[in-house]
Every structure is written in C-alpha cells, then in structure tokens.
Enzyme design. Structure first.
Site, PDB file in Angstrom:
ATOM      1  N   SER A  22       0.836  -1.214   0.000  1.00  0.00           N
ATOM      2  CA  SER A  22       0.000   0.000   0.000  1.00  0.00           C
ATOM      3  C   SER A  22       0.867   1.259   0.000  1.00  0.00           C
ATOM      4  CB  SER A  22      -0.893   0.022   1.248  1.00  0.00           C
ATOM      5  OG  SER A  22      -1.852  -0.985   1.184  1.00  0.00           O
ATOM      6  N   GLY A  92      -6.105  -3.809  -7.896  1.00  0.00           N
ATOM      7  CA  GLY A  92      -7.289  -3.001  -7.595  1.00  0.00           C
ATOM      8  C   GLY A  92      -6.897  -1.678  -6.963  1.00  0.00           C
ATOM      9  N   GLN A 168      -9.122   2.412  -0.531  1.00  0.00           N
ATOM     10  CA  GLN A 168      -8.866   2.723  -1.943  1.00  0.00           C
ATOM     11  C   GLN A 168      -9.780   3.856  -2.418  1.00  0.00           C
ATOM     12  OE1 GLN A 168      -9.283  -1.038  -3.963  1.00  0.00           O
ATOM     13  NE2 GLN A 168      -7.453  -1.893  -3.001  1.00  0.00           N
ATOM     14  N   ASP A 312      -7.078  -8.246   4.485  1.00  0.00           N
ATOM     15  CA  ASP A 312      -6.186  -8.974   3.571  1.00  0.00           C
ATOM     16  C   ASP A 312      -5.587 -10.221   4.226  1.00  0.00           C
ATOM     17  OD1 ASP A 312      -6.654  -7.095   1.636  1.00  0.00           O
ATOM     18  OD2 ASP A 312      -4.826  -5.964   2.004  1.00  0.00           O
ATOM     19  N   LYS A 339     -12.420  -9.113  -3.692  1.00  0.00           N
ATOM     20  CA  LYS A 339     -10.955  -9.041  -3.766  1.00  0.00           C
ATOM     21  C   LYS A 339     -10.473  -9.748  -5.037  1.00  0.00           C
ATOM     22  CE  LYS A 339     -10.597  -6.658  -0.043  1.00  0.00           C
ATOM     23  NZ  LYS A 339     -10.182  -5.261  -0.120  1.00  0.00           N
ATOM     24  N   ARG A 398      -2.921 -14.493  -2.230  1.00  0.00           N
ATOM     25  CA  ARG A 398      -3.050 -14.776  -0.793  1.00  0.00           C
ATOM     26  C   ARG A 398      -3.604 -16.186  -0.545  1.00  0.00           C
ATOM     27  NH1 ARG A 398      -1.287  -9.959   0.950  1.00  0.00           N
ATOM     28  NH2 ARG A 398      -2.192  -8.094   0.011  1.00  0.00           N
TER      29      ARG A 398
HETATM   30  C1  S3P Z   1      -5.748  -1.201   0.121  1.00  0.00           C
HETATM   31  C2  S3P Z   1      -6.970  -1.183   0.736  1.00  0.00           C
HETATM   32  C3  S3P Z   1      -7.765  -2.392   0.996  1.00  0.00           C
HETATM   33  C4  S3P Z   1      -6.932  -3.657   0.874  1.00  0.00           C
HETATM   34  C5  S3P Z   1      -6.055  -3.637  -0.351  1.00  0.00           C
HETATM   35  C6  S3P Z   1      -5.094  -2.456  -0.298  1.00  0.00           C
HETATM   36  C7  S3P Z   1      -5.019   0.076  -0.090  1.00  0.00           C
HETATM   37  O1  S3P Z   1      -8.806  -2.469   0.051  1.00  0.00           O
HETATM   38  O2  S3P Z   1      -7.767  -4.793   0.868  1.00  0.00           O
HETATM   39  O3  S3P Z   1      -5.308  -4.830  -0.459  1.00  0.00           O
HETATM   40  O4  S3P Z   1      -3.805   0.056  -0.340  1.00  0.00           O
HETATM   41  O5  S3P Z   1      -5.672   1.116   0.002  1.00  0.00           O
HETATM   42  P1  S3P Z   1     -10.190  -1.640   0.178  1.00  0.00           P
HETATM   43  O6  S3P Z   1      -9.888  -0.215   0.023  1.00  0.00           O
HETATM   44  O7  S3P Z   1     -11.059  -2.127  -0.925  1.00  0.00           O
HETATM   45  O8  S3P Z   1     -10.739  -1.981   1.515  1.00  0.00           O
END
Ligand code: S3P
Length: 443
Positions: A22, A92, A168, A312, A339, A398
C-alpha cells in the site's frame, strides 16, 4: 505454474519481507501530484507495484535507481497523455487510486485496463464520488466495471460520506480533492488504513483529520506538495504468513522491520486473542519486529467490527483457525467477495482441499479447527486428508501462499495451482519459506 510443498518440521528463522504494498503504490503515485524530486527506499518489487511504476513513468515521471533507493522527479499534475491503454495488471489499488489522480488532468484522456480479475471488481465505488466531483469516467456495465475511460476535466470539492469502508475509495477522493476547486470533505464511519492521509500530510498537503469515537472526518484543499524522502517499511500482510507459520509449526519465526501502525495490525490482535504467543518489539515510527512461538490456539469470533484492519489477512487467519481448537467464525467480511478472487469462497475451498471442516455464513464463514498441539509434533497430529492434495489458488496470491503455509505442516505433498500469482505481492515468498526450513518446488 504449480508449486509442490512437502510437509516438514522447519527450523527457527529470522526473515524479512518486501516493502509494504500500500505504501509503495502511494509513494509512486505521489510523483504525479508533487513537482519536485524525492527518493523512495525499500520499494516493493511486487508485480502490482511494478505496474504502478511503469504507469507513472508512462505519464511523464522520470525514475532512476541508486542502490536500494529510487529517485523520482515529480510532474505536479503536468501529466503526459499516453497513446495506449494503461495496464494495471492485477492491482485493484492501482486502478482505483490512479482514477482519482487522472480525473482532474484537464485536456488528457486515459484508458485503464487490467487482467480478468480486475474486470470483475466493483469500480462504481470510485466512479460515483469522482463523478460527483465533476469527473468524466465511463466503464463497462453502465460504468461499474473496468476497463475505464477517463476524460480529464476540472473538478470541484464535495462533501461525501463513504458508503463502503474502503481505503482505496478514500484515497481516490483525496487525490482528486488535491486538484479540485474548493474543499473536499469525506466522512468514514468505519476507519480504514490511513496511509494516504499520513503521506499527503508528510508532503505538506492542506489536509485535516478529525477523529471522533464514531467517525473520521478528513478535509483536503488544493495545495502544493513539498516531497520528503520515503522509507518503505516491511509489509504486515506478507509478514502475516510467517507469523502464523511460527504459531502453528514447531519453531519460532521472527519477521523484522514490519509496519505495525493502526488499521494494519488487526491480524496480530486476532492471533493473540486466539492464544498465540507473539512478541512485538517496537522500533518507533510504526516499525517493529514480530516474533511468534508455537502455541495452542483456540477458535474465536472475528468481526463484525474492525474487519478492515485485517481484511487482507483473512485467508491466512483461516489457516490458523484450521489448527485451533474449536470453531472460528469470520463475520462482517463480505468485502472479501470483491478481492482478487471471491475470498470467502476461495478460502473455504483452499481449507476444504486439506479436509478442514469449513462453510460459508451470511457475510462470512466458519472454520472448525482440529485443536492441534504443536508440542506433540505437527505432521502426526494434524490429521488432514492424505495425498494428493490440490489447492486451486484461482490466481489469488493470498490463497496460494495460505495453501503453502498449511501444506508445510501437513504430511506428504500439497500441490498449489496458479502459484505464479504470488509474484503480485510477495516475490521473495519461496526463498523466505525455504529459509524457514520447508521444501517447496515451483514448476
Ligand atoms: C488497500 C486497501 C484495501 C486492501 C487492499 C489495499 C489500499 O482495500 O484490501 O489490499 O492500499 O488502500 P479496500 O480499500 O477495498 O478496503
């Protein structure tokens, strides 16, 4: 690509994991917003992060390597229009965060695509708030799915209450807000990882966070960023695999220099509540070492509150639950359906391929653990079904790594299909696994 894991005893180990994914994504994306030069040390070399690096370079950022650091010359929203699709691969985080950056790039048009998993993941959650800010974004399925087309335009601030708990989405809105007229204010009633707020503040953005017991309110105004050099800490989501291995195996494992900040430590709290013996040594600045020791674990109820803090890590917590005494229930984890795979289904499927009793619940799942006692010898006592065991990863990194950890402690061979997916987040997984004394072969 397939991995074959042979059950074994392992050895004590001290290991390190790649830079946090992240924070790595954000470290790169900030170069599109800031106009000066800064360095990033310890960037993750995961495929997801390399996709972000390629894209920011395509959009005009100059990047050079100096030892373990990269030097980025930011473009400060002066983005070059690409002449082809931008490919986010499996990420994503990348497609959602960068949509917030590109939406305000006036006069430029962008097309974003990814792999088949990206094509199934919900994009309406970023398109809706960005459209409210004036963005022009279209996508498949009445603008709910990628590929996405973005025509950069002038944006304006909004007041927005987050309908889903998603870092996100929050980050996309904050990046857009930095380049909009007026103030953008968003409210999240369920806290999510705060890397974007923290990093934007460190870069001098005009951003204010107000925390109350029931909500976080974040306001951002257009501001010029003053970059600082970034050091990326180890990824807790990668560390989690080896923390669990230390608890359910016969040898302790230490993972060094891991990010331990809030909203990322939910898996540690859960494992401790299951009876896991875990020592944390805090090195300051949210960084620390984690050492886990063989422990007798008991089933617990995880969630429904606080699940973004461990979302995660649910597949590997499912592995811990399989070894624990009694039932573990994961509740309020419906977001797992969106996911890299439908992780409620694929985690249950992965565990079931070992003969673990598991099933879906409304917005979650349960795992009936075998109550294994590490002091009695793992391989003899876990009683999982005999070979051949085939774990289908559904190309979800994962799931593949969770299957490898359970396979390490199960008699005989475990085959994991689609193991190449591990590269998307943890390219050094195989070497770290081997350094813990376990056998894995990738074909
Ligand atoms: C992330 C936020 C999470 C997480 C993803 C990374 C990020 O997702 O599951 O692996 O870096 O902002 P969501 O924002 O959909 O909860």
């Amino acid at each position: 690509m397939k991995a074959v894991v042979r059950g074994g005893i392992g050895n004590e180990a001290s290991v390190s994991v790649p830079g946090d994914k992240s924070i790595s994504h954000r470290s790169l994306l900030l170069s599109l917003l800031a106009s000066e030069t800064y360095s990033v040390d310890g960037l993750s070399s995961a495929l997801d992060v390399l996709a972000t690096k390629d894209i920011v370079e395509t959009l005009g950022v100059h990047i050079s390597q100096e030892g373990s650091r990269i030097i980025l010359r930011g473009v400060g929203f002066d983005i070059s229009e690409p002449n082809d699709f931008l490919d986010v691969g499996n990420s994503g985080t990348l497609i959602r965060l960068i949509s917030g950056v590109l939406a305000g790039s006036e006069g430029n048009t962008f097309f974003l695509k990814g792999d088949s998993s990206i094509g199934k993941r919900p994009m309406g959650r970023v398109i809706d708030p960005l459209t409210k800010m004036g963005a022009k974004i279209i996508g498949r399925g009445y603008s709910t799915l990628a590929p996405l087309g973005i025509v950069g335009t002038k944006l304006h601030g909004i007041d927005y209450e987050m309908p889903v708990a998603s870092a996100q989405v929050k980050s996309a809105i904050l990046f857009a807000g930095l380049n909009s007229s007026g103030t953008t204010t968003l409210v999240e009633t369920v806290p999510t990882r705060a890397h974007t707020e923290e990093m934007l503040s460190q870069f001098g953005a005009n951003l204010e966070v107000t925390r109350t017991p029931t909500a976080n309110k974040i306001s951002i105004e257009p501001s010029k960023l003053r970059p600082i050099d970034i050091k990326v800490p180890g990824d807790p989501s990668s560390a989690a695999f080896f923390v669990v291995l230390g608890l359910i195996g016969q040898c302790s494992i230490e993972v060094t220099d891991v990010y331990l900040g809030p909203q990322r430590d939910g898996f540690l709290k859960t494992l401790i509540s299951m009876g896991g013996r875990i020592d944390l040594s805090d090195k300051g600045n949210g960084l620390g070492d984690i050492k886990s020791y063989p422990s007798e674990l008991s089933g617990v109820v995880v969630g429904p509150d606080g699940t973004p803090d461990l979302i995660d890590e649910v597949p590997i917590l499912g592995v811990a639950a399989a070894m624990a005494r009694g039932r573990t229930e994961f509740l309020g984890v419906g977001e797992l359906r969106h996911k890299e795979s439908d992780r409620i289904a694929t985690t249950c499927d992965m565990l079931a391929s070992f003969g673990v009793d598991t099933g879906e619940l409304d917005g979650g799942f349960y795992v009936d653990g075998i109550g294994h006692d590490p002091s009695k010898g793992v391989l003899e006592s876990n009683g999982f079904v005999q070979e051949p065991r085939i774990v289908v990863s559904h190309y979800d990194h994962r799931i593949a790594m969770s299957g490898a950890i359970l396979g390490a402690l199960t008699q005989g061979e475990t085959y994991i299909e689609g193991f190449e997916s591990v590269e998307t987040s943890f390219p050094t997984f195989v070497s770290v696994f081997r350094s813990c004394g376990f056998e894995i072969e990738v074909r």
